[in-house]
Design a protein around this motif. Structure first.
Motif, mmCIF file in Angstrom:
data_model
loop_
_atom_site.group_PDB
_atom_site.id
_atom_site.type_symbol
_atom_site.label_atom_id
_atom_site.label_comp_id
_atom_site.label_asym_id
_atom_site.label_seq_id
_atom_site.Cartn_x
_atom_site.Cartn_y
_atom_site.Cartn_z
ATOM 1 N N GLY A 177 -40.419 63.754 16.794
ATOM 2 C CA GLY A 177 -41.627 63.169 17.368
ATOM 3 C C GLY A 177 -42.873 64.013 17.240
ATOM 4 O O GLY A 177 -42.858 65.130 16.714
ATOM 5 N N LEU A 215 -41.434 61.151 12.432
ATOM 6 C CA LEU A 215 -41.880 59.880 13.008
ATOM 7 C C LEU A 215 -41.195 58.688 12.347
ATOM 8 O O LEU A 215 -41.468 57.543 12.699
ATOM 9 C CB LEU A 215 -43.405 59.740 12.855
ATOM 10 C CG LEU A 215 -44.241 60.810 13.581
ATOM 11 C CD1 LEU A 215 -45.728 60.633 13.284
ATOM 12 C CD2 LEU A 215 -43.994 60.761 15.088
ATOM 13 N N GLU A 216 -40.344 58.961 11.397
ATOM 14 C CA GLU A 216 -39.669 57.884 10.661
ATOM 15 C C GLU A 216 -38.153 58.026 10.723
ATOM 16 O O GLU A 216 -37.422 57.203 10.167
ATOM 17 C CB GLU A 216 -40.094 57.884 9.181
ATOM 18 C CG GLU A 216 -41.599 57.968 8.930
ATOM 19 C CD GLU A 216 -42.133 59.407 8.984
ATOM 20 O OE1 GLU A 216 -41.332 60.361 8.979
ATOM 21 O OE2 GLU A 216 -43.368 59.565 9.062
ATOM 22 N N HIS A 256 -42.331 57.716 17.815
ATOM 23 C CA HIS A 256 -41.837 57.404 16.457
ATOM 24 C C HIS A 256 -42.743 56.314 15.924
ATOM 25 O O HIS A 256 -43.463 55.655 16.678
ATOM 26 C CB HIS A 256 -40.388 56.895 16.597
ATOM 27 C CG HIS A 256 -39.691 56.539 15.308
ATOM 28 N ND1 HIS A 256 -39.795 55.296 14.722
ATOM 29 C CD2 HIS A 256 -38.855 57.259 14.513
ATOM 30 C CE1 HIS A 256 -39.055 55.276 13.612
ATOM 31 N NE2 HIS A 256 -38.483 56.453 13.460
ATOM 32 N N GLY A 295 -38.026 51.631 14.188
ATOM 33 C CA GLY A 295 -37.358 52.474 15.172
ATOM 34 C C GLY A 295 -36.812 51.666 16.335
ATOM 35 O O GLY A 295 -36.232 50.584 16.137
#
Lengths: 323, 274
Positions: free
Chosen positions: A118, A131-132, A259, A264
């Motif tokens: 994060g 973030l992925e 995220h 997500g």
């Protein structure tokens, strides 16, 4: 699903990676089949805590994530449960094909200790802010994905992961977060926790965003809006029943994650709403398909719209969209 | 050292394995003849001489492990496993068909005897490292063998794994390179040179065994014996082989990397092999 007293000031906040480390310590003491491989960063991921207790079962692989996952696979093929530890960006990004073929395709007992997930990683900036990872890990067959909300839960998830067959991705964070669960609470993989009942909107969150959701609920309550708060610590397998039941009871959903809004927790919840129903508005609080940047965690949470106030705005929007 | 089997018998097995490979690929209509044919003697020497294994008990915990890192040559491994008694030879003709255990690239335990899934190149030596570490940790005598293609060693992960194997002094590992000099795009030397290949592995800390003719069962068996005596470092056998070995029109032709023979070509191949 009774209302639960959540005391966020009971103890000094602690990072979920510390909970992960505590889980490793427990496993070092109690399970001789557990081994750890590490791609440098051993202190940062808390793999070092395991090493202190069981140095003979700790293997430094160097800054070589692809090789680390392969070595973990080989150890698992010989009866070990291997924890492979590095930052979430590298765990998910530097070796996705190795995770896919060497771990998931063979359904091996490798547990990925992915710390520093994060944007709250902070000053290290975009290269180090995963973030992925939830999206690309949950797309893999056999993979399970856990994002614990606090250090207690991280410790329990780490220990619970060993009794699950196959690969597990455990995503923890760098920064200290207040407790939202208690030491004595049960942790069941794939079974979400309702932290607070509510009638007007269901806020489904994971990781550090659970704390922000609880704060958002207080603001909403002052506006006369009753929010259900769900800690969706397991993104895969997702607790579809609780999502359907929350949609039924409240008629509107907000998802909150540290995220991307693509693929997500928000994506997983939307899939359930679309497939299982009832179909209700879903608003997603997350990073809006952009890279992060350097800054203090709280500054970044604010700039990238991950604060309790942002959750409140999303909740009002979701409620407004109800038919 | 193991007792040497009758060389003529092993040569006959190698010939039968080549026949099976050509028949399987023709029946499947796709697959990889070149690298399958070049690696036959290596696989026969392993399964009929070097490996401590039990076809009737594929999960015997103390067995030696063989990792086929270059998963696209699984037809050769399937044929050798069938000849060794792991599963009925009739099943070989199901290669690449829907519902078959014989996948286009190898899949763990499918059938039992296949130790790992592979097909995305460069991952086997890392897995070998993990197995070798586990054996050392548990003080088990099992040795780990890992076959890679020459082009496969273009993959960076192979060199990460090479560092790890040497760092942990994994002398229970014997890596093998099937150095047939060709990859899909042409000569390895032109596409991306590996030379000086032996020096690179030496520099990475390996006990390097240059195998002048990797299509000679005797020479390959000698090399396996030599690798087993090395202490304190992993070994690697650099086996100079001929891609497409055994069938005149497939030998040294990169076009035969990933194309199946048609019925007419199969007929010619079988005439040469019989």
């Amino acid at each position: 699903m009774a209302d639960k007293e959540v005391n966020m000031t009971e103890q000094k906040p602690k990072a979920t990676r510390d909970g992960f480390g505590e889980g490793l310590v427990e496993l070092a003491k109690t399970n001789k089949d557990v081994v750890v491989v590490s791609a440098d960063l051993t202190e940062s991921t808390r793999a070092s805590w395991f090493k202190e207790i069981a140095p003979e079962r700790f293997f430094a692989i160097g800054i070589a994530e692809q090789d680390m996952f392969g070595a973990a696979a080989g150890l698992a093929l010989c009866g070990k449960t291997a924890f492979a530890c590095t930052f979430a960006v590298f765990a998910s990004g530097r070796a996705w094909d190795q995770v896919r073929i060497s771990l998931c395709y063979m359904n091996l007992d490798v547990k990925i200790g992915a710390t520093h997930g994060g944007i709250s990683v902070g000053p290290d900036g975009a290269t180090h802010q995963a973030l992925e990872d939830i999206a690309i890990m949950r797309a893999l067959p056999n993979m399970k994905v856990i994002v614990p909300a606090d250090a207690y839960q991280a410790k329990k998830a780490t220990i619970a992961a060993v009794s699950l067959r196959g690969p597990v991705y455990i995503r923890t964070g760098r920064s200290a977060v207040p407790y939202v669960t208690s030491a004595g609470d049960d942790f069941k993989l794939g079974k979400a926790d309702v932290l607070q009942e509510g009638k007007n909107v269901a806020i489904i969150a994971c990781g550090v965003m659970v704390k922000n959701s609880l704060e958002a609920a207080k603001i909403l309550s002052a506006k006369g809006i009753s929010a259900m708060i769900i800690n969706m610590h397991t993104i895969k397998p997702i607790d579809a029943d609780i999502i359907s039941s929350a949609a039924q009871q409240t008629g509107a959903i907000v998802t909150c994650e540290e995220h991307s809004v693509i693929g997500g927790l928000g994506g997983a919840v939307a899939e359930v709403v679309a497939k299982k129903g009832p179909v209700v508005p879903v608003e997603m609080v997350g990073v809006n398909d952009v890279f992060g940047e350097s800054g203090q965690p709280d500054e970044l949470m604010k700039k990238y719209r991950l604060t309790p106030e942002d959750i409140v705005i999303a909740a009002l929007k979701a409620i407004k969209r109800k038919k | 050292m193991n007792k040497r089997p009758d060389i003529e018998k092993l040569k006959a097995v190698a010939r039968d394995v080549r026949i099976d490979i050509m028949k399987m690929l023709t029946e499947a209509g796709s697959g990889h003849p070149g690298g399958s044919l070049s690696s036959v003697e290596i696989l026969v020497a392993l399964y009929f001489y070097k490996l401590r294994h039990d076809p009737k008990n594929p999960s015997w915990p103390d067995r030696d492990r063989f990792i086929l890192s270059k998963g696209h040559v699984c037809p050769a491994l399937y044929a050798v496993l069938a000849h060794a008694g792991y599963f009925p030879k009739e099943e070989l003709m199901t290669l690449r068909k829907l519902g078959s255990r014989l996948q286009g690239h190898s899949k763990k335990d499918s059938p039992p005897g296949i130790e790992v899934s592979s097909g995305s190149l460069g991952q086997g030596l890392s897995i070998a490292n993990g197995m070798a570490l586990a054996m050392k940790l548990d003080k088990k005598p099992s040795r780990i063998y890992c076959l890679m293609g020459d082009g496969e060693t273009h993959e960076g992960q192979v060199w990460e794994a090479a560092m790890t194997a040497a760092h942990y002094e994994l002398d229970n590992i014997c890596a093998i390179v099937d150095y047939n000099k060709l990859c899909i795009d042409g000569r390895v030397e032109d596409v991306m040179s590996l030379e000086p290949c032996a020096d690179k592995w030496k520099a990475f800390g390996f006990n390097v065994i240059d195998v002048a003719d990797g299509n000679s069962i005797e020479i390959v068996m000698d090399a396996f014996d030599k690798a087993q005596t090395a202490k304190g470092a992993p070994s690697i056998m650099i086996c100079h082989t001929i891609k497409g070995k055994g069938v005149s029109f497939t030998e040294n032709k990169c076009e035969w990397h990933g194309v199946a023979p048609n019925k007419e070509q199969l007929k010619r191949a079988l005439e040469e092999l019989k």
